[in-house]
Design a protein around this motif. Sequence first.
Motif, PDB file in Angstrom:
ATOM      1  N   TYR A 118      -3.622 -15.496  14.860  1.00 38.89           N
ATOM      2  CA  TYR A 118      -4.531 -16.470  15.473  1.00 38.89           C
ATOM      3  C   TYR A 118      -5.991 -16.019  15.412  1.00 38.89           C
ATOM      4  O   TYR A 118      -6.906 -16.839  15.517  1.00 38.89           O
ATOM      5  CB  TYR A 118      -4.115 -16.809  16.905  1.00 38.89           C
ATOM      6  N   GLU A 119      -6.225 -14.718  15.229  1.00 34.14           N
ATOM      7  CA  GLU A 119      -7.595 -14.231  15.104  1.00 34.14           C
ATOM      8  C   GLU A 119      -8.298 -14.836  13.889  1.00 34.14           C
ATOM      9  O   GLU A 119      -9.523 -14.947  13.861  1.00 34.14           O
ATOM     10  CB  GLU A 119      -7.596 -12.707  14.987  1.00 34.14           C
ATOM     11  N   LYS A 120      -7.526 -15.224  12.886  1.00 32.06           N
ATOM     12  CA  LYS A 120      -8.106 -15.825  11.683  1.00 32.06           C
ATOM     13  C   LYS A 120      -8.688 -17.203  11.961  1.00 32.06           C
ATOM     14  O   LYS A 120      -9.521 -17.688  11.197  1.00 32.06           O
ATOM     15  CB  LYS A 120      -7.035 -15.956  10.594  1.00 32.06           C
ATOM     16  N   GLY A 179       2.665 -12.229  12.864  1.00 37.39           N
ATOM     17  CA  GLY A 179       1.875 -11.256  13.611  1.00 37.39           C
ATOM     18  C   GLY A 179       2.025  -9.836  13.084  1.00 37.39           C
ATOM     19  O   GLY A 179       2.595  -9.583  12.025  1.00 37.39           O
ATOM     20  N   ILE A 180       1.471  -8.894  13.824  1.00 37.96           N
ATOM     21  CA  ILE A 180       1.520  -7.458  13.499  1.00 37.96           C
ATOM     22  C   ILE A 180       0.953  -7.197  12.101  1.00 37.96           C
ATOM     23  O   ILE A 180       1.543  -6.500  11.278  1.00 37.96           O
ATOM     24  CB  ILE A 180       2.950  -6.883  13.634  1.00 37.96           C
ATOM     25  N   GLY A 181      -0.208  -7.779  11.807  1.00 39.68           N
ATOM     26  CA  GLY A 181      -0.931  -7.447  10.593  1.00 39.68           C
ATOM     27  C   GLY A 181      -0.557  -8.231   9.356  1.00 39.68           C
ATOM     28  O   GLY A 181      -1.241  -8.130   8.336  1.00 39.68           O
ATOM     29  N   ARG A 182       0.496  -9.021   9.411  1.00 46.87           N
ATOM     30  CA  ARG A 182       0.970  -9.677   8.187  1.00 46.87           C
ATOM     31  C   ARG A 182      -0.051 -10.636   7.591  1.00 46.87           C
ATOM     32  O   ARG A 182      -0.136 -10.803   6.372  1.00 46.87           O
ATOM     33  CB  ARG A 182       2.298 -10.403   8.446  1.00 46.87           C
ATOM     34  N   SER A 183      -0.849 -11.262   8.423  1.00 40.64           N
ATOM     35  CA  SER A 183      -1.848 -12.216   7.937  1.00 40.64           C
ATOM     36  C   SER A 183      -3.122 -11.536   7.446  1.00 40.64           C
ATOM     37  O   SER A 183      -3.994 -12.180   6.856  1.00 40.64           O
ATOM     38  CB  SER A 183      -2.222 -13.200   9.051  1.00 40.64           C
ATOM     39  N   GLY A 184      -3.234 -10.253   7.709  1.00 40.38           N
ATOM     40  CA  GLY A 184      -4.482  -9.530   7.442  1.00 40.38           C
ATOM     41  C   GLY A 184      -5.282  -9.297   8.704  1.00 40.38           C
ATOM     42  O   GLY A 184      -6.270  -8.559   8.708  1.00 40.38           O
ATOM     43  N   LYS A 185      -4.857  -9.923   9.803  1.00 42.85           N
ATOM     44  CA  LYS A 185      -5.360  -9.639  11.142  1.00 42.85           C
ATOM     45  C   LYS A 185      -4.175  -9.175  11.982  1.00 42.85           C
ATOM     46  O   LYS A 185      -3.029  -9.505  11.685  1.00 42.85           O
ATOM     47  CB  LYS A 185      -5.995 -10.882  11.783  1.00 42.85           C
ATOM     48  N   PHE A 186      -4.443  -8.435  13.050  1.00 39.93           N
ATOM     49  CA  PHE A 186      -3.303  -7.981  13.849  1.00 39.93           C
ATOM     50  C   PHE A 186      -2.543  -9.186  14.392  1.00 39.93           C
ATOM     51  O   PHE A 186      -1.325  -9.299  14.231  1.00 39.93           O
ATOM     52  CB  PHE A 186      -3.745  -7.066  14.981  1.00 39.93           C
ATOM     53  N   LEU A 222      -5.949 -25.807  14.956  1.00 39.54           N
ATOM     54  CA  LEU A 222      -5.555 -24.999  16.116  1.00 39.54           C
ATOM     55  C   LEU A 222      -6.593 -25.069  17.232  1.00 39.54           C
ATOM     56  O   LEU A 222      -6.248 -25.023  18.416  1.00 39.54           O
ATOM     57  CB  LEU A 222      -5.305 -23.548  15.711  1.00 39.54           C
ATOM     58  N   LYS A 223      -7.867 -25.198  16.878  1.00 35.55           N
ATOM     59  CA  LYS A 223      -8.899 -25.358  17.907  1.00 35.55           C
ATOM     60  C   LYS A 223      -8.715 -26.673  18.657  1.00 35.55           C
ATOM     61  O   LYS A 223      -8.896 -26.746  19.882  1.00 35.55           O
ATOM     62  CB  LYS A 223     -10.293 -25.294  17.281  1.00 35.55           C
ATOM     63  N   GLU A 239       4.267 -21.950  15.697  1.00 33.49           N
ATOM     64  CA  GLU A 239       4.056 -20.786  14.860  1.00 33.49           C
ATOM     65  C   GLU A 239       2.619 -20.868  14.341  1.00 33.49           C
ATOM     66  O   GLU A 239       2.215 -21.920  13.832  1.00 33.49           O
ATOM     67  CB  GLU A 239       5.020 -20.800  13.680  1.00 33.49           C
ATOM     68  N   THR A 240       1.868 -19.813  14.480  1.00 29.80           N
ATOM     69  CA  THR A 240       0.498 -19.832  13.969  1.00 29.80           C
ATOM     70  C   THR A 240       0.509 -20.148  12.475  1.00 29.80           C
ATOM     71  O   THR A 240      -0.319 -20.924  11.979  1.00 29.80           O
ATOM     72  CB  THR A 240      -0.192 -18.485  14.219  1.00 29.80           C
ATOM     73  N   ILE A 241       1.441 -19.551  11.764  1.00 21.87           N
ATOM     74  CA  ILE A 241       1.720 -19.888  10.369  1.00 21.87           C
ATOM     75  C   ILE A 241       3.207 -20.182  10.290  1.00 21.87           C
ATOM     76  O   ILE A 241       4.027 -19.330  10.657  1.00 21.87           O
ATOM     77  CB  ILE A 241       1.353 -18.729   9.422  1.00 21.87           C
TER      78      ILE A 241
END
Length: 299
Positions: free
Chosen positions: A136-138, A126-133, A104-105, A88-90
Amino acid sequence: GNSGAEANEGAIKIARKYAHQIDPEKSQIITAWDSFHGRTIATLTATGQPKYHEGFGPLPDGFDYVHYNDIEELESMMSEKTAAVMLETIQGEGGVYTPEGDYLKKVRALCDKYHALLIFDEIQAGIGRSGKFFAYEKYGVKPDIVTLAKGLAGGVPIGAFIVTDAVAKAFHAGDHGTTFGGNPLACAAANVVLDTVPKPEFLAYVEEVGSYFKQQLEHLKAKHSALITDVRGTGLILGAELASAEHGRDIVNDCLAEGAIINCTAGKVLRFIPPLIITKEQVDTVILTLDDVLAKYDK
């Protein structure tokens, strides 16, 4: 698919199929302790919480577990027989844990070293919950496979796993399917979400309100320091860890009685995953309610 479990099931299948083309014995999938990936037999096994395994054995072979954020442990577990690392990313169910530093890197680098696929389960984050779509983009890392569900169709049942072009070639007609996957109703709802959530102004709003919510939780931590030991998370996936599990369920029930829906995960982490359109005024209402409830136990 129709759910997060189906999305993760598909991710596991294609990862194994892809790895089999490299080496028939390349089948190990590594996941994290305290993870949650679903309730089918395979995703249950991928879930690193023994309480979910009880009574369902024998479970499928080939799954191993490491502690999230422990890169040394992961490196010691990996080999050329590793097909995929699935994280899980988070971590949501495990207590709202975000990746530390460049964890993660480093996971990405280990996967590249051993020709293993990196799977990010973003069903919750996902789907915007982190503030990014994509969460993992964070963290500046791109997976080979990402799984989505929950927010993807705004509450209408749907799940999806997205793979790179190289990984996609492992699947052929008949390798995967589902009776109601991709049905017109769910996909129409998902299209509305996909037209709305990725907009920069929408994501910026999630970041802004999420930051405000976290700041208010930090104030509660300072006020009720004997009860709350940590506040963590990002965007609108937040957690407040209690000093013990003694009152977690009572706090949730007391908040519900006052009209605020929260939950308690991992025994003692109050988890806040509100609608992405929550306002600062509504955050204030939740905080005031929680403040009153905590005061009952802050003795």
